[in-house]
Design a protein around this motif. Structure first.
Motif: not given
Length: 72
Positions: A45-48, A23-26
């Motif tokens: 996407l998983f959420g953001h 997961l790459f969460c900005p």
């Protein structure tokens, strides 16, 4: 004491290994903008967070780092 690297003070992207995917969460506007410009619009996407298969995670991380983003 843990042998893992310390987390940077102000990372742009939080990267998490979730076993079968990364997961790459900005965390910053710059990271969200980079993802919008460089990742296909049909990406999962998983959420953001951007969901990335193992085979693509290293290249994505290198592209982000080359663009000056800080990953944690």
């Amino acid at each position: 004491m843990s042998s893992s690297s310390p987390v940077p003070d102000n990372p742009d992207v939080l990267v998490q290994n979730e076993g079968t995917v990364f997961l790459f969460c900005p965390l910053t506007f710059q990271a969200r903008e980079w993802i919008d410009q460089h990742v296909p619009s049909d990406a999962v996407l998983f959420g953001h967070a951007l969901v990335v298969e193992h085979r693509s995670a290293w290249g994505l991380a290198l592209g982000m780092k080359d663009a000056g983003l800080v990953l944690a």
